[in-house]
Scaffold this motif. Structure first.
Motif, PDB file in Angstrom:
ATOM      1  N   ILE A   1       7.818  -6.136  -9.524  1.00  0.00           N
ATOM      2  CA  ILE A   1       7.575  -5.876  -8.221  1.00  0.00           C
ATOM      3  C   ILE A   1       7.391  -7.102  -7.346  1.00  0.00           C
ATOM      4  CG2 ILE A   1       6.774  -4.514  -6.232  1.00  0.00           C
ATOM      5  CD1 ILE A   1       6.075  -2.359  -8.238  1.00  0.00           C
ATOM      6  N   ILE A   2       8.487  -7.327  -6.457  1.00  0.00           N
ATOM      7  CA  ILE A   2       8.281  -8.518  -5.231  1.00  0.00           C
ATOM      8  C   ILE A   2       8.008  -8.110  -4.178  1.00  0.00           C
ATOM      9  CG2 ILE A   2       9.536 -10.356  -4.427  1.00  0.00           C
ATOM     10  CD1 ILE A   2      11.169 -10.499  -6.826  1.00  0.00           C
ATOM     11  N   LEU A   3       7.038  -8.425  -3.426  1.00  0.00           N
ATOM     12  CA  LEU A   3       6.539  -7.852  -2.223  1.00  0.00           C
ATOM     13  C   LEU A   3       6.101  -9.275  -1.352  1.00  0.00           C
ATOM     14  CD1 LEU A   3       2.988  -6.432  -2.174  1.00  0.00           C
ATOM     15  CD2 LEU A   3       4.025  -7.331  -4.281  1.00  0.00           C
ATOM     16  N   GLY A   4       6.207  -9.023   0.022  1.00  0.00           N
ATOM     17  CA  GLY A   4       5.566 -10.264   0.803  1.00  0.00           C
ATOM     18  C   GLY A   4       6.352 -10.154   2.063  1.00  0.00           C
ATOM     19  N   THR A   5       6.154 -11.258   2.790  1.00  0.00           N
ATOM     20  CA  THR A   5       6.473 -11.105   4.203  1.00  0.00           C
ATOM     21  C   THR A   5       7.984 -11.283   4.306  1.00  0.00           C
ATOM     22  OG1 THR A   5       6.098 -13.446   4.322  1.00  0.00           O
ATOM     23  CG2 THR A   5       4.194 -12.131   5.166  1.00  0.00           C
ATOM     24  N   PRO A   6       8.685 -10.629   5.352  1.00  0.00           N
ATOM     25  CA  PRO A   6      10.148 -10.834   5.382  1.00  0.00           C
ATOM     26  C   PRO A   6      10.489 -12.329   5.774  1.00  0.00           C
ATOM     27  CG  PRO A   6       9.176  -8.930   6.849  1.00  0.00           C
ATOM     28  CD  PRO A   6       8.109  -9.609   6.222  1.00  0.00           C
ATOM     29  N   LYS A   7      11.601 -12.820   5.093  1.00  0.00           N
ATOM     30  CA  LYS A   7      12.020 -14.157   5.211  1.00  0.00           C
ATOM     31  C   LYS A   7      11.017 -15.260   4.696  1.00  0.00           C
ATOM     32  CE  LYS A   7      15.366 -14.407   7.343  1.00  0.00           C
ATOM     33  NZ  LYS A   7      16.594 -13.715   6.456  1.00  0.00           N
ATOM     34  N   SER A   8      10.610 -14.811   3.326  1.00  0.00           N
ATOM     35  CA  SER A   8       9.760 -15.611   2.879  1.00  0.00           C
ATOM     36  C   SER A   8      10.291 -16.021   1.369  1.00  0.00           C
ATOM     37  CB  SER A   8       8.408 -15.088   2.655  1.00  0.00           C
ATOM     38  OG  SER A   8       8.487 -13.832   1.844  1.00  0.00           O
TER      39      SER A   8
ATOM     40  N   ILE B   1      13.262  -4.500 -12.103  1.00  0.00           N
ATOM     41  CA  ILE B   1      12.711  -5.165 -10.742  1.00  0.00           C
ATOM     42  C   ILE B   1      13.019  -4.527  -9.527  1.00  0.00           C
ATOM     43  CG2 ILE B   1      14.730  -6.354 -10.416  1.00  0.00           C
ATOM     44  CD1 ILE B   1      13.055  -8.953  -9.517  1.00  0.00           C
ATOM     45  N   ASP B   2      11.926  -4.232  -8.639  1.00  0.00           N
ATOM     46  CA  ASP B   2      12.370  -3.587  -7.391  1.00  0.00           C
ATOM     47  C   ASP B   2      11.688  -4.742  -6.372  1.00  0.00           C
ATOM     48  OD1 ASP B   2      11.862  -2.549  -4.907  1.00  0.00           O
ATOM     49  OD2 ASP B   2      10.761  -0.784  -5.628  1.00  0.00           O
ATOM     50  N   SER B   3      12.505  -5.265  -5.685  1.00  0.00           N
ATOM     51  CA  SER B   3      12.201  -6.571  -4.762  1.00  0.00           C
ATOM     52  C   SER B   3      12.141  -5.612  -3.356  1.00  0.00           C
ATOM     53  CB  SER B   3      13.188  -7.339  -4.611  1.00  0.00           C
ATOM     54  OG  SER B   3      13.099  -8.096  -6.080  1.00  0.00           O
ATOM     55  N   SER B   4      10.999  -5.266  -2.905  1.00  0.00           N
ATOM     56  CA  SER B   4      10.782  -4.572  -1.471  1.00  0.00           C
ATOM     57  C   SER B   4       9.694  -5.239  -0.780  1.00  0.00           C
ATOM     58  CB  SER B   4      10.554  -3.203  -1.447  1.00  0.00           C
ATOM     59  OG  SER B   4      11.449  -2.489  -2.306  1.00  0.00           O
ATOM     60  N   PRO B   5      10.042  -6.393   0.058  1.00  0.00           N
ATOM     61  CA  PRO B   5       9.071  -7.093   0.706  1.00  0.00           C
ATOM     62  C   PRO B   5       8.129  -6.191   1.582  1.00  0.00           C
ATOM     63  CG  PRO B   5      10.927  -8.042   1.148  1.00  0.00           C
ATOM     64  CD  PRO B   5      11.554  -6.765   0.289  1.00  0.00           C
TER      65      PRO B   5
ATOM     66  N   GLY C   1      17.362  -2.220  -9.555  1.00  0.00           N
ATOM     67  CA  GLY C   1      17.805  -0.963  -9.202  1.00  0.00           C
ATOM     68  C   GLY C   1      18.910  -0.873  -8.382  1.00  0.00           C
ATOM     69  N   SER C   2      19.262   0.141  -7.818  1.00  0.00           N
ATOM     70  CA  SER C   2      20.668   0.341  -7.282  1.00  0.00           C
ATOM     71  C   SER C   2      20.721  -0.486  -6.039  1.00  0.00           C
ATOM     72  CB  SER C   2      20.613   2.035  -6.847  1.00  0.00           C
ATOM     73  OG  SER C   2      19.861   2.356  -6.013  1.00  0.00           O
ATOM     74  N   GLU C   3      19.502  -0.908  -5.391  1.00  0.00           N
ATOM     75  CA  GLU C   3      19.685  -1.797  -4.305  1.00  0.00           C
ATOM     76  C   GLU C   3      18.509  -2.771  -4.526  1.00  0.00           C
ATOM     77  OE1 GLU C   3      19.365   0.504  -0.502  1.00  0.00           O
ATOM     78  OE2 GLU C   3      19.771   2.286  -1.426  1.00  0.00           O
ATOM     79  N   LYS C   4      18.536  -3.927  -3.969  1.00  0.00           N
ATOM     80  CA  LYS C   4      17.598  -4.668  -4.089  1.00  0.00           C
ATOM     81  C   LYS C   4      16.202  -4.388  -3.777  1.00  0.00           C
ATOM     82  CE  LYS C   4      15.333  -8.625  -1.994  1.00  0.00           C
ATOM     83  NZ  LYS C   4      14.822  -8.764  -0.668  1.00  0.00           N
ATOM     84  N   GLU C   5      16.373  -3.793  -2.409  1.00  0.00           N
ATOM     85  CA  GLU C   5      15.076  -3.460  -1.856  1.00  0.00           C
ATOM     86  C   GLU C   5      15.055  -1.780  -1.999  1.00  0.00           C
ATOM     87  OE1 GLU C   5      14.027  -4.470   2.110  1.00  0.00           O
ATOM     88  OE2 GLU C   5      14.961  -6.580   1.738  1.00  0.00           O
TER      89      GLU C   5
ATOM     90  N   TYR D   1       6.623  -3.567   0.799  1.00  0.00           N
ATOM     91  CA  TYR D   1       5.478  -2.708   0.331  1.00  0.00           C
ATOM     92  C   TYR D   1       3.909  -3.628   0.698  1.00  0.00           C
ATOM     93  CZ  TYR D   1       8.403  -0.475  -2.909  1.00  0.00           C
ATOM     94  OH  TYR D   1       9.575   0.318  -3.444  1.00  0.00           O
ATOM     95  N   TYR D   2       4.423  -4.993   0.809  1.00  0.00           N
ATOM     96  CA  TYR D   2       3.058  -5.651   1.409  1.00  0.00           C
ATOM     97  C   TYR D   2       2.313  -4.964   2.545  1.00  0.00           C
ATOM     98  CZ  TYR D   2       0.524  -9.782   3.308  1.00  0.00           C
ATOM     99  OH  TYR D   2      -0.425 -10.556   3.648  1.00  0.00           O
ATOM    100  N   TYR D   3       3.012  -4.285   3.256  1.00  0.00           N
ATOM    101  CA  TYR D   3       2.404  -3.587   4.529  1.00  0.00           C
ATOM    102  C   TYR D   3       1.980  -2.303   4.211  1.00  0.00           C
ATOM    103  CZ  TYR D   3       4.374  -7.760   6.667  1.00  0.00           C
ATOM    104  OH  TYR D   3       4.742  -8.949   7.090  1.00  0.00           O
ATOM    105  N   GLN D   4       2.323  -1.619   3.290  1.00  0.00           N
ATOM    106  CA  GLN D   4       2.164  -0.373   2.781  1.00  0.00           C
ATOM    107  C   GLN D   4       0.970   0.109   1.856  1.00  0.00           C
ATOM    108  OE1 GLN D   4       4.805   1.569   4.460  1.00  0.00           O
ATOM    109  NE2 GLN D   4       5.002  -0.397   5.150  1.00  0.00           N
ATOM    110  N   LYS D   5       0.162   1.016   2.402  1.00  0.00           N
ATOM    111  CA  LYS D   5      -0.966   1.624   1.766  1.00  0.00           C
ATOM    112  C   LYS D   5      -0.204   2.479   0.505  1.00  0.00           C
ATOM    113  CE  LYS D   5      -5.153   4.655   2.255  1.00  0.00           C
ATOM    114  NZ  LYS D   5      -5.356   4.454   0.561  1.00  0.00           N
ATOM    115  N   THR D   6       0.668   3.193   0.527  1.00  0.00           N
ATOM    116  CA  THR D   6       1.106   3.818  -0.528  1.00  0.00           C
ATOM    117  C   THR D   6       1.585   2.972  -1.595  1.00  0.00           C
ATOM    118  OG1 THR D   6       2.021   5.426   0.894  1.00  0.00           O
ATOM    119  CG2 THR D   6       3.332   5.244  -1.260  1.00  0.00           C
ATOM    120  N   ALA D   7       2.104   1.796  -1.454  1.00  0.00           N
ATOM    121  CA  ALA D   7       2.429   0.964  -2.319  1.00  0.00           C
ATOM    122  C   ALA D   7       1.128   0.344  -2.984  1.00  0.00           C
ATOM    123  CB  ALA D   7       3.277  -0.281  -1.878  1.00  0.00           C
ATOM    124  N   LEU D   8       0.193   0.018  -2.249  1.00  0.00           N
ATOM    125  CA  LEU D   8      -1.109  -0.595  -2.935  1.00  0.00           C
ATOM    126  C   LEU D   8      -1.656   0.463  -3.833  1.00  0.00           C
ATOM    127  CD1 LEU D   8      -3.264  -2.919  -2.702  1.00  0.00           C
ATOM    128  CD2 LEU D   8      -4.273  -1.585  -0.746  1.00  0.00           C
TER     129      LEU D   8
END
Length: 155
Positions: free
Chosen positions: A11-18, A81-85, A36-40, A87-94
């Motif tokens: 899983i790739i997460l982080g700040t947008p434009k990073s 792989i799921d690359s959804s930046p 996945g079917s989409e990058k994010e 997630y960095y801001y999401q309690k559910t993901a954490l």
């Protein structure tokens, strides 16, 4: 014995434009990594997040994740792989990632704030049409500063 529900191994997460898109492209080019079917995929977003999927984790639980990886049955890969930046801001993901018995590899991407805001500016001018094409970076910074002072909200 029932099979474990699917969960991506990377899983790739982080700040947008990073640089999450670049990291995703490099990793997904490897023959043992499927995507996945989409990058994010954005499956693990909090329900109140505007980008949340109507059939995301909050509605379907972990079994719903599989839907976003349609090649699972046809392609033999070691990792998915799921690359959804966001997630960095999401309690559910954490919470969900932390609860996995088999924790995925995490790619956490950051970027210096100045470089990030300049990248956002370029993207907004060139790709989204949200800013006038002739707007300079200095004009953008002044407008953003004024908006923060007026509304207390960051762009």
């Amino acid at each position: 014995m029932a099979a474990e529900p699917f969960f991506p191994g990377i899983i790739i997460l982080g700040t947008p434009k990073s640089g999450t898109s670049s990291l995703h492209e490099w990793l997904s080019a490897h023959p043992q990594i499927g995507e996945g079917s989409e990058k994010e995929v954005r499956f693990l977003l909090d329900d109140e997040e505007p980008l949340a999927r109507p059939d995301g984790y909050g509605k379907t639980g972990i079994p719903g994740y599989r839907k976003y990886f349609p090649d699972l049955a046809t392609k033999s890969k070691t990792y998915w792989i799921d690359s959804s930046p966001t997630y960095y801001y999401q309690k559910t993901a954490l919470d969900v990632i932390s609860a996995q018995a088999r924790r995925p590899f995490l790619g956490l991407m950051y970027r210096r704030p100045g470089a990030r805001i300049h990248s956002y500016f370029q993207y907004a001018v060139q790709n989204t049409g949200r800013l006038p094409r002739d707007m300079t970076f200095e004009q953008f910074l002044k407008a953003a500063s004024k908006a923060v002072k007026t509304t207390g909200t960051v762009l």
